[in-house]
Design an enzyme around this catalytic site. Sequence first.
Site, PDB file in Angstrom:
ATOM      1  N   ASP A 100      -0.469  -1.324  33.307  1.00 36.75           N
ATOM      2  CA  ASP A 100      -0.961  -0.740  32.051  1.00 36.75           C
ATOM      3  C   ASP A 100      -0.498  -1.559  30.858  1.00 36.75           C
ATOM      4  OD1 ASP A 100      -0.614   2.499  30.370  1.00 36.75           O
ATOM      5  OD2 ASP A 100      -2.284   1.058  30.459  1.00 36.75           O
TER       6      ASP A 100
ATOM      7  N   LYS B 108      -4.132  -6.644  29.417  1.00 42.82           N
ATOM      8  CA  LYS B 108      -5.154  -6.609  30.483  1.00 42.82           C
ATOM      9  C   LYS B 108      -5.353  -7.996  31.110  1.00 42.82           C
ATOM     10  CE  LYS B 108      -4.845  -2.633  28.967  1.00 42.82           C
ATOM     11  NZ  LYS B 108      -3.752  -1.822  29.580  1.00 42.82           N
TER      12      LYS B 108
ATOM     13  N   GLU C  72      -8.515   7.648  27.267  1.00 47.87           N
ATOM     14  CA  GLU C  72      -7.637   8.749  26.826  1.00 47.87           C
ATOM     15  C   GLU C  72      -8.113   9.389  25.513  1.00 47.87           C
ATOM     16  OE1 GLU C  72      -6.528   5.781  27.878  1.00 47.87           O
ATOM     17  OE2 GLU C  72      -5.327   4.771  26.392  1.00 47.87           O
TER      18      GLU C  72
ATOM     19  N   ASP D 124      -4.791   0.714  35.009  1.00 44.17           N
ATOM     20  CA  ASP D 124      -5.430   1.480  33.946  1.00 44.17           C
ATOM     21  C   ASP D 124      -6.416   0.575  33.192  1.00 44.17           C
ATOM     22  OD1 ASP D 124      -4.402   3.150  30.865  1.00 44.17           O
ATOM     23  OD2 ASP D 124      -5.995   3.630  32.286  1.00 44.17           O
ATOM     24  N   ASN D 125      -7.395   1.174  32.522  1.00 43.04           N
ATOM     25  CA  ASN D 125      -8.262   0.478  31.565  1.00 43.04           C
ATOM     26  C   ASN D 125      -9.153  -0.605  32.152  1.00 43.04           C
ATOM     27  OD1 ASN D 125      -5.239   0.578  29.929  1.00 43.04           O
ATOM     28  ND2 ASN D 125      -6.949   1.849  29.208  1.00 43.04           N
TER      29      ASN D 125
HETATM   30  O1  LIG Z   1      -3.513  -2.632  25.193  1.00 47.99           O
HETATM   31  C1  LIG Z   1      -3.263  -1.664  25.906  1.00 47.99           C
HETATM   32  N1  LIG Z   1      -2.144  -1.588  26.619  1.00 47.99           N
HETATM   33  C2  LIG Z   1      -1.178  -2.709  26.583  1.00 47.99           C
HETATM   34  C3  LIG Z   1      -0.220  -2.587  25.397  1.00 47.99           C
HETATM   35  C4  LIG Z   1       0.611  -3.837  25.243  1.00 47.99           C
HETATM   36  O2  LIG Z   1       1.319  -4.147  26.437  1.00 47.99           O
HETATM   37  C5  LIG Z   1       2.165  -5.280  26.310  1.00 47.99           C
HETATM   38  N2  LIG Z   1       3.138  -5.246  27.373  1.00 47.99           N
HETATM   39  C6  LIG Z   1       3.756  -4.130  27.834  1.00 47.99           C
HETATM   40  C7  LIG Z   1       4.631  -4.513  28.811  1.00 47.99           C
HETATM   41  C8  LIG Z   1       4.553  -5.910  28.956  1.00 47.99           C
HETATM   42  C9  LIG Z   1       5.206  -6.839  29.780  1.00 47.99           C
HETATM   43  N3  LIG Z   1       4.922  -8.140  29.666  1.00 47.99           N
HETATM   44  C10 LIG Z   1       3.988  -8.568  28.777  1.00 47.99           C
HETATM   45  C11 LIG Z   1       3.285  -7.693  27.944  1.00 47.99           C
HETATM   46  C12 LIG Z   1       3.607  -6.345  28.055  1.00 47.99           C
HETATM   47  C13 LIG Z   1      -4.208  -0.501  25.924  1.00 47.99           C
HETATM   48  C14 LIG Z   1      -5.213  -0.452  24.945  1.00 47.99           C
HETATM   49  C15 LIG Z   1      -6.105   0.628  24.906  1.00 47.99           C
HETATM   50  C16 LIG Z   1      -7.187   0.685  23.881  1.00 47.99           C
HETATM   51  C17 LIG Z   1      -8.442   1.179  24.211  1.00 47.99           C
HETATM   52  C18 LIG Z   1      -9.458   1.245  23.258  1.00 47.99           C
HETATM   53  C19 LIG Z   1      -9.205   0.801  21.971  1.00 47.99           C
HETATM   54  F1  LIG Z   1     -10.161   0.884  21.027  1.00 47.99           F
HETATM   55  C20 LIG Z   1      -7.947   0.302  21.632  1.00 47.99           C
HETATM   56  C21 LIG Z   1      -6.936   0.245  22.576  1.00 47.99           C
HETATM   57  C22 LIG Z   1      -5.990   1.699  25.832  1.00 47.99           C
HETATM   58  C23 LIG Z   1      -4.990   1.627  26.798  1.00 47.99           C
HETATM   59  O3  LIG Z   1      -4.842   2.633  27.714  1.00 47.99           O
HETATM   60  C24 LIG Z   1      -4.112   0.542  26.866  1.00 47.99           C
HETATM   61  O4  LIG Z   1      -3.163   0.537  27.859  1.00 47.99           O
HETATM   62 MG   LIG Z   2      -3.625   2.006  29.333  1.00 48.22          MG
END
Ligand SMILES: O=C(NCCCOCn1ccc2cnccc21)c1cc(-c2ccc(F)cc2)cc(O)c1O
Ligand SMILES: [Mg+2]
Length: 214
Positions: free
Chosen positions: A141, A144, A199, A169-170
């Site tokens: 999650d 992506k 969500e 997810d996603n």
């Molecule tokens: O971007 C999303 N998640 C990622 C966060 C950064 O994660 C960075 N990150 C976290 C550990 C980690 C470890 N290593 C590198 C990067 C690392 C994410 C985005 C959306 C979304 C859907 C529609 C929209 F209009 C806008 C946003 C929905 C979701 O459910 C998501 O999960």
């Molecule tokens: Mg997500």
Amino acid sequence: TGSSRPQRMLKAVQKNATKGDPQSVISAIDHYCRHKEWAMNVGDDKGLILDSVLTEVNPSTALELGTYCGYSTVRIARLLSPGSKLITVEFNPAFAEVARQIIAYAGLQDKVTVVEGPSGDLIPKMKERFGIRYFDFVFLDHWKDRYVPDTKLLEDCGLLKKGTVLLADNVICPGAPEYLKYVRNSAHYESRYYKSNLEYTKVEDGLEKSVFLG
Ligand SMILES: O=C(NCCCOCn1ccc2cnccc21)c1cc(-c2ccc(F)cc2)cc(O)c1O
Ligand SMILES: [Mg+2]
């Protein structure tokens, strides 16, 4: 400067949830994100699918990539059997700090280790740092475009065993097209798509469940 969205989410948990009651923490976050401020938690629709896959796998050792505020961390940890462990990786220190407080409020701190840093650096250190032989369950999650490289890294580090379940997810929104191609075209995975909603919205999204065949 004012508070951040994660800090406001934490306040909503402290105000509306019961300490030590994970379900009330989940409900407080869902209510806040549905009625006050959207946030990128897996949410209650996809959360029910996560719950059912988790109950089926009943993992001893689980990994989550992308903690954010700890919503899915609480969903996962509340269903773990006694003695089972969840390691969750978060890149953003401010997010990790809020997550630790939300996980502790739910009373699940003994089952969860929040690790800060980039997944690409941390995955190769899982064995030596946490004494992990392999993961039974992985929830993807985070960024992506890291789903494919990190899945390959988990394979190469010998952290997956026959039967390990990856749940991503996603895969529709924001989307992980390369990941879907990878797991669906690989002879090493048996994949299935669970259709749901992004969500707190009516937009389509879904989870991809992929069983590692060894
Ligand atoms: O971007 C999303 N998640 C990622 C966060 C950064 O994660 C960075 N990150 C976290 C550990 C980690 C470890 N290593 C590198 C990067 C690392 C994410 C985005 C959306 C979304 C859907 C529609 C929209 F209009 C806008 C946003 C929905 C979701 O459910 C998501 O999960
Ligand atoms: Mg997500």
